[in-house]
Design an enzyme around this catalytic site. Structure first.
Site: not given
Ligand code: AMP
Length: 560
Positions: A450, A455, A190
């Site tokens: 995002k 990211w 990540t």
């Molecule tokens: P990742 O590790 O790429 O899956 O990203 C995780 C991050 O995405 C979380 O810490 C949030 O900041 C954002 N995220 C994931 N799902 C949601 C959601 N349903 N609503 C808002 N932010 C989200």
């Protein structure tokens, strides 16, 4: 006194064996690139197989890997799209005692090489559409010993073999190695909030428990009668765990590969009679647009079998939920992270709330309630617990049996903390929790952007831009974008007596980044807000530039 139950280890071979035996005739469909149309675009070719065949080939892959001189726990990387071959790797690699490292195909080749080296990958399974990257990876990655190409090998390449020929020259593995349930099974990187990407190492146990927690009714509601389309890529947090969950429960799986535009998705949903599909808001916006156009043209799609769209990765606006409801489609929001496998909360509703009432929509626009075994907590900047009153914001902490307790190679220790004698992971999200347990993300303390579910590191962009001779200071922040959710906006203080244009800055940083990382606009300013500790106050900048791109601010060409 201990209970008298069998301490059977929770391992991925159990998922493979279920697929091989009781679900062996259940179908797995993939859209593979099959030639090009007149515009030079790849055309999908439908490929069908069964869980029985997938399991057979996964066991051949396991045997083939065991035939190499590898050590248990070695990392096997994939650079692959969603397809039945990727599913074989999901099942075969961990079942042979190795770790499946799913790499992001959208990164700049230098970043891919960095991650490959950090992971110490020894074998790479690479989709044939990416073979042009191979020579650079071979040169940059000394641990990489074997490369196998998924699909037809376009032309012979030194040190590169056909995956299909390799696995089919082996008989299926007959005996699984001894696997401890806490052994590593998967690795996902990540984007680091500061510095380099960080690896999250999943275990067999965490994969099995996560799959079991995702399937029930008030989670993602996946069963054997379902046909599931995970549009979220298999390199992004294991497609939210769906390939394992679906295989464990025998759901028919549809892999769209590289075909994720609104029209193709609508066609797949209709033709394959999909019941559940999962993707990020950008994907759903494309689909919504297609459905709206088809309805206006009087030729709506028949999506009568589609029970649920799952949205996550970024916040799903209420308008998106209402838009799909107008087509009779129910959208469920889920929240999680690479560090949480990812599913931690799902916006399921109690029986007394009508999902299509105003209250129902408002609740579904929140990130939801915890699935069993996950815990959430909120703390203030001072580290004090914050009340769960639906109003007071705090840093969101999470813990559970499928939450990371450290990053690969022990990096990023600052994200793991002790509270009340227990370990928690600090998500970097700012949220509220209400009395009924609904979590609502309000902001993000992590310095990342995002875009389309992936990211972009603002720190990396800032460092690259700061190297430009005319730049004194630079901050890159997220600006809202109707299609991609967020896009990078650069705010630059030029050095005294200098000026610089957006185009000049882009030209300067372009060689270092994938195209979709480049800022959409640059604002020149004479100072940036600095806090007491000397840090740029990004939150203030985000507030100041909220709505940038909506016409409220001069566009980039007027600013230089
Ligand atoms: P990742 O590790 O790429 O899956 O990203 C995780 C991050 O995405 C979380 O810490 C949030 O900041 C954002 N995220 C994931 N799902 C949601 C959601 N349903 N609503 C808002 N932010 C989200």
């Amino acid at each position: 006194m201990q209970g008298n139950m069998m301490p059977v280890p929770l391992t991925i071979p159990f998922i493979l064996e279920r697929a091989r035996t009781i679900f062996r005739n259940r179908e797995v469909v993939s859209l593979l690139p099959g030639g090009r149309n007149q515009q030079g675009q790849p055309v999908p070719q439908r490929h069908t197989t069964t869980y029985g065949e997938v399991a057979d080939r996964a066991l051949r892959l396991a045997a083939a890997l065991q035939g190499l001189e590898l050590t248990p726990g070695d990392r096997i990387a994939t650079l692959a799209v969603n397809s039945f071959r990727h599913l074989e790797a999901y099942l075969g690699v961990p079942s042979a005692g190795f770790v499946l490292h799913t790499m992001n195909i959208r990164l700049h080749p230098d970043q891919v090489a960095w991650i490959l080296n950090h992971a110490g990958d020894r074998v790479l399974l690479i989709e044939n559409v990416f073979v042009s990257m191979i020579p650079a990876l071979q040169a940059a990655c000394p641990t990489l010993e074997k490369i196998y190409v998924l699909g037809d090998l376009p032309e012979p390449m030194p040190g590169v073999e056909s995956y299909d020929e390799w696995i089919m020259s082996h008989t299926p593995l007959e005996r699984y190695p001894d696997i401890d349930e806490n052994d590593a099974a998967g690795l996902c990187y990540t984007s680091g909030t500061t510095g380099n990407p960080k690896g999250v190492l999943y275990s067999h146990r965490s994969n099995v428990l996560h799959s079991m927690a995702c399937a029930p009714k008030d989670a993602l509601n996946v069963g054997e009668r379902d046909t599931v389309l995970p549009i979220v890529p298999m390199f992004h947090v294991n497609a939210w765990g769906l390939p394992y969950t679906c295989t464990m429960y025998g759901a028919r799986q549809i892999f769209a590969g590289m075909f994720t535009d609104g029209r193709t998705i609508a066609q797949i949903l209709q033709d394959e009679k999909v019941t559940i599909a999962a993707g990020v808001p950008t994907i759903w916006l494309g689909l919504q647009n297609e459905l709206d156009c088809a309805r206006t043209a009087g030729t709506p799609y028949d999506l009568s079998r589609l029970e649920r769209l799952i949205v996550g990765g970024s916040a799903a606006p209420e308008a998106l939920l209402r838009g799909f409801q107008s087509h009779g489609l129910h959208m469920t929001q889920a929240w999680g992270m690479t560090e949480t496998h990812p599913v931690a909360t799902v916006s399921f509703l109690p029986p007394d709330i009508d999902p299509t009432s105003d209250e129902g929509f408002a609740l579904r626009a929140k990130q939801g309630r915890i699935v069993p075994l996950i815990e959430l907590e909120l703390i203030s900047e001072e580290g004090e617990l914050v009340p769960h009153d639906g109003k007071t914001m705090g840093r969101l902490l999470v813990r559970g049996p499928w939450v990371a307790n450290q990053y690969f190679r022990g990096e990023g220790q600052g994200s793991f903390l002790e509270l009340g004698g227990q370990q928690w992971f600090d998500t970097g999200d700012i949220a509220t929790l209400d009395e009924r347990g609904y979590m609502h993300i309000q902001d993000r303390s992590k310095d990342l952007i995002k875009s389309g579910g992936e990211w972009i590191s603002s720190v990396d962009l800032e460092n690259a831009m700061m190297a430009h001779p005319a730049v004194a200071q630079c901050a890159v922040i997220a600006m809202d974008d109707p299609k991609w959710d967020e896009r990078p906006l650069a705010i630059v203080v030029p050095k005294a007596g200098h000026s610089v244009t957006h185009e000049q800055l882009l030209e300067f940083i372009t060689p270092k980044f994938a195209k979709w990382w480049l800022p959409d606009a640059t604002v020149l300013t004479d100072h940036l807000p600095i806090g007491a500790t000397g840090k740029i106050l990004k939150r203030e900048l985000r507030q100041e530039y909220r709505g940038y791109g909506s016409g409220q601010f001069p566009q980039r060409n007027d600013l230089t």
